[in-house]
Design a protein around this motif. Structure first.
Motif, short mmCIF file in Angstrom:
data_model
loop_
_atom_site.label_atom_id
_atom_site.label_comp_id
_atom_site.label_asym_id
_atom_site.label_seq_id
_atom_site.Cartn_x
_atom_site.Cartn_y
_atom_site.Cartn_z
N GLY A 294 0.85 -1.18 0.00
CA GLY A 294 0.00 0.00 0.00
C GLY A 294 0.88 1.23 0.00
N TRP A 295 1.04 1.86 -1.16
CA TRP A 295 2.05 2.91 -1.35
C TRP A 295 1.39 4.28 -1.45
CZ3 TRP A 295 6.85 4.03 -0.65
CH2 TRP A 295 7.44 5.10 -1.33
N ASP A 296 1.82 5.21 -0.59
CA ASP A 296 1.30 6.58 -0.67
C ASP A 296 2.40 7.62 -0.74
OD1 ASP A 296 2.34 6.65 1.87
OD2 ASP A 296 0.42 6.81 2.91
N ARG B 189 12.12 -9.68 -1.85
CA ARG B 189 13.07 -10.34 -2.76
C ARG B 189 12.70 -11.80 -2.99
NH1 ARG B 189 17.46 -7.77 0.36
NH2 ARG B 189 18.34 -6.05 -0.85
N ALA B 190 12.11 -12.42 -1.97
CA ALA B 190 11.77 -13.85 -2.07
C ALA B 190 10.38 -14.09 -2.65
CB ALA B 190 11.88 -14.49 -0.69
N ALA B 191 9.61 -13.02 -2.90
CA ALA B 191 8.23 -13.17 -3.36
C ALA B 191 8.17 -13.55 -4.84
CB ALA B 191 7.47 -11.87 -3.13
N ASP B 192 7.08 -14.23 -5.19
CA ASP B 192 6.83 -14.56 -6.60
C ASP B 192 6.24 -13.38 -7.35
OD1 ASP B 192 7.68 -17.21 -6.20
OD2 ASP B 192 5.68 -17.82 -5.55
N TRP B 193 5.48 -12.54 -6.63
CA TRP B 193 4.76 -11.43 -7.28
C TRP B 193 4.57 -10.32 -6.26
CZ3 TRP B 193 -0.10 -9.31 -6.07
CH2 TRP B 193 -0.65 -8.44 -7.03
N VAL B 194 4.94 -9.10 -6.65
CA VAL B 194 4.78 -7.93 -5.78
C VAL B 194 4.13 -6.82 -6.59
CG1 VAL B 194 5.95 -6.16 -4.42
CG2 VAL B 194 6.82 -8.52 -4.40
N GLN B 195 3.14 -6.19 -5.98
CA GLN B 195 2.49 -5.05 -6.62
C GLN B 195 2.59 -3.83 -5.72
OE1 GLN B 195 -1.98 -4.32 -6.91
NE2 GLN B 195 -1.53 -4.94 -9.03
N VAL B 196 3.11 -2.74 -6.28
CA VAL B 196 3.11 -1.46 -5.59
C VAL B 196 1.81 -0.75 -5.98
CG1 VAL B 196 4.28 0.75 -5.28
CG2 VAL B 196 5.63 -1.33 -5.67
N LEU B 197 0.91 -0.64 -5.03
CA LEU B 197 -0.43 -0.15 -5.32
C LEU B 197 -0.67 1.20 -4.67
CD1 LEU B 197 -3.33 -0.53 -6.38
CD2 LEU B 197 -3.84 -1.76 -4.25
N ASN B 198 -1.00 2.19 -5.50
CA ASN B 198 -1.42 3.50 -4.99
C ASN B 198 -2.90 3.66 -5.25
OD1 ASN B 198 -1.80 6.66 -6.14
ND2 ASN B 198 -1.00 6.40 -4.08
N ILE B 199 -3.66 3.99 -4.22
CA ILE B 199 -5.10 4.16 -4.34
C ILE B 199 -5.46 5.60 -4.04
CG2 ILE B 199 -7.35 3.46 -3.45
CD1 ILE B 199 -6.14 0.77 -2.74
N LEU C 147 2.97 8.77 -12.62
CA LEU C 147 2.69 7.33 -12.54
C LEU C 147 2.93 6.89 -11.09
CD1 LEU C 147 4.42 6.08 -15.80
CD2 LEU C 147 1.97 6.36 -15.40
N PRO C 148 1.93 7.06 -10.22
CA PRO C 148 2.13 6.75 -8.80
C PRO C 148 2.62 5.32 -8.59
CG PRO C 148 0.04 7.86 -9.15
CD PRO C 148 0.58 7.53 -10.50
N GLY C 149 3.68 5.19 -7.83
CA GLY C 149 4.23 3.88 -7.53
C GLY C 149 5.27 3.41 -8.52
N VAL D 165 8.28 -7.16 -9.60
CA VAL D 165 7.34 -6.13 -9.15
C VAL D 165 6.63 -5.46 -10.31
CG1 VAL D 165 9.17 -4.39 -9.13
CG2 VAL D 165 7.15 -4.06 -7.66
N GLU D 166 5.42 -4.99 -10.02
CA GLU D 166 4.67 -4.16 -10.96
C GLU D 166 4.05 -3.02 -10.18
OE1 GLU D 166 0.24 -6.09 -11.13
OE2 GLU D 166 1.78 -7.10 -12.32
N ALA D 167 3.69 -1.96 -10.89
CA ALA D 167 3.03 -0.80 -10.27
C ALA D 167 1.59 -0.74 -10.73
CB ALA D 167 3.76 0.49 -10.63
N ALA D 168 0.71 -0.31 -9.83
CA ALA D 168 -0.70 -0.18 -10.17
C ALA D 168 -1.28 1.03 -9.46
CB ALA D 168 -1.48 -1.44 -9.78
N HIS D 169 -2.27 1.62 -10.09
CA HIS D 169 -2.95 2.79 -9.52
C HIS D 169 -4.45 2.61 -9.73
CE1 HIS D 169 -3.87 6.92 -8.43
NE2 HIS D 169 -4.58 7.02 -9.53
N SER D 170 -5.21 2.95 -8.71
CA SER D 170 -6.67 2.85 -8.84
C SER D 170 -7.33 3.99 -8.09
CB SER D 170 -7.17 1.51 -8.29
OG SER D 170 -6.98 1.43 -6.89
N ASN D 171 -8.56 4.26 -8.45
CA ASN D 171 -9.39 5.25 -7.77
C ASN D 171 -10.47 4.52 -6.98
OD1 ASN D 171 -8.32 7.85 -8.98
ND2 ASN D 171 -8.85 6.72 -10.83
#
Length: 286
Positions: free
Chosen positions: A167-169, A186-196, A209-211, A225-231
């Protein structure tokens, strides 16, 4: 996936209470410590005396202390049984501190300062402890200055840290949480940096591009890792929980917002809400 030597956590502290979830908490923490190559310490702490209890007769204080020693010894047996079949280096610490002016969170926070991670359970409202705050994990994160992994009481245990949402702000607490979680990321299979973006009054980043910048930073550390943004037009905690469920994530990483005022801990609304309604483990940092 095990964390490469030199990049993982080396000391993990597990705070236990007799809340009915001890076995799950021990098993989850053992698995985490094994994956990180960490030393595991178990901790039990007596609840403080109520106000004016120091005026009780000596025999009453003795019975009180003996009751907590018995309780802590019972937790030690459960801890020893839970780590018996692991190859971990372990230690047990038991605190029966009867001082009126010291809360449980003060003792736990002090112990946590010598660890890379504090693991503790979400307080179960069906099994409340009279003098234990419902937001204890958040308080511990703010007071200890160390990351806290809170395990939900209503949770079907599964491996922690394979699918992670951050949860990235853009605030310092959020950045601290990412840095503290890096060995897990580092050990994760999938990480998402999510800004809401929760609209008026919500946290809004200045970046186009937040995150994206944080995702790029994590990628340079070898994180998938990937970045995502939502409202969202719902409270931030609800939006984060919804995102976790949609992604089938097993860990949420977020900043813990709070401050201490006259020995009263005041946590931010999102932090308090998450500590009440969390459905997956949450790593909190201040």
């Amino acid at each position: 996936m095990a964390t490469p030597r030199g990049q993982g956590m080396r000391d993990i502290l597990l705070y236990l209470t007799d809340d009915g979830h001890e076995a799950d908490h021990i098993a989850a923490t053992v698995a985490l410590a094994e994956a990180q190559g960490a030393r595991l310490t178990g901790l039990a702490v007596a609840e403080p005396l109520a106000a004016h209890a120091e005026y009780l007769p000596p025999e009453a204080l003795s019975r009180y202390r003996e009751a907590w020693q018995t309780r802590n010894a019972r937790l030690q047996r459960r801890f020893d049984a839970g780590v018996a079949h692991s190859a971990l280096t372990t230690e047990w610490r038991s605190v029966e501190d009867l001082r009126v002016d010291r809360a449980v969170v003060d003792v736990v926070a002090m112990q946590a300062r010598y660890a890379d991670l504090l693991v503790m359970g979400q307080v179960d409202p069906d099994r409340p402890a009279d003098l234990i705050a419902a937001d204890l994990p958040g308080q511990a994160a703010v007071i200890a200055g160390r990351p806290v992994l809170a395990l939900p009481y209503a949770w079907t245990p599964r491996p922690i840290g394979q699918r992670v949402i951050i949860g990235w702000d853009g605030e310092r607490e959020s950045a601290r949480a990412v840095a503290d979680a890096l060995p897990l990321l580092r050990a994760a299979d999938w990480v998402q940096v999510l800004n809401i973006d929760t609209g008026p009054g919500g946290r809004r980043l200045a970046a186009d591009l937040p995150g994206a910048d944080m995702a790029a930073h994590l990628a340079r550390h070898g994180v998938a890792v990937e970045a995502a943004h939502s409202n969202a037009d719902i409270p931030l905690a609800d939006a984060l929980l919804s995102a976790v469920a949609d992604a089938d994530a097993d860990l949420l990483v977020m900043g813990a917002y709070g401050r201490s005022r006259f020995r009263e801990m005041i946590l931010g609304g999102t932090t308090r809400r998450m500590l009440r309604e969390m459905t997956v483990p949450v790593l909190l940092s201040h």
